[in-house]
Design a protein around this motif. Structure first.
Motif: not given
Length: 80
Positions: A8-32
């Motif tokens: 669980v500790i490892a998942l807590c620490l790795v999740a932000p890196f995965v979320a930020m490195l998966w750029v295609s999931s948030y590379a958009k303008a909408d929803p504002a």
């Protein structure tokens, strides 16, 4: 040693890196949100989420270490 708490500790620490490195999931303008494009407010939201996850990981680590010290003390006391 791998324990459920450490996973669980490892998942807590790795999740932000995965979320930020998966750029295609948030590379958009909408929803504002209040006029801020999704690309920006999503990243700022992850700053807060990362803080919370790091605090949770730290608390779990501290609890794990206290438990290990107590178990070690009991084990040493029993072996005497």
């Amino acid at each position: 040693m791998v324990t459920p708490v450490r996973v669980v500790i490892a998942l807590c620490l790795v999740a932000p890196f995965v979320a930020m490195l998966w750029v295609s999931s948030y590379a958009k303008a909408d929803p504002a949100f209040i006029g801020i494009p999704f690309f920006y407010w999503y990243q700022m939201l992850w700053v807060l989420i990362s803080t919370v996850l790091t605090m949770i990981a730290y608390q779990l680590w501290q609890r794990d270490q206290r438990g290990r010290k107590a178990a070690k003390a009991l084990q040493e006391g029993a072996s005497r």
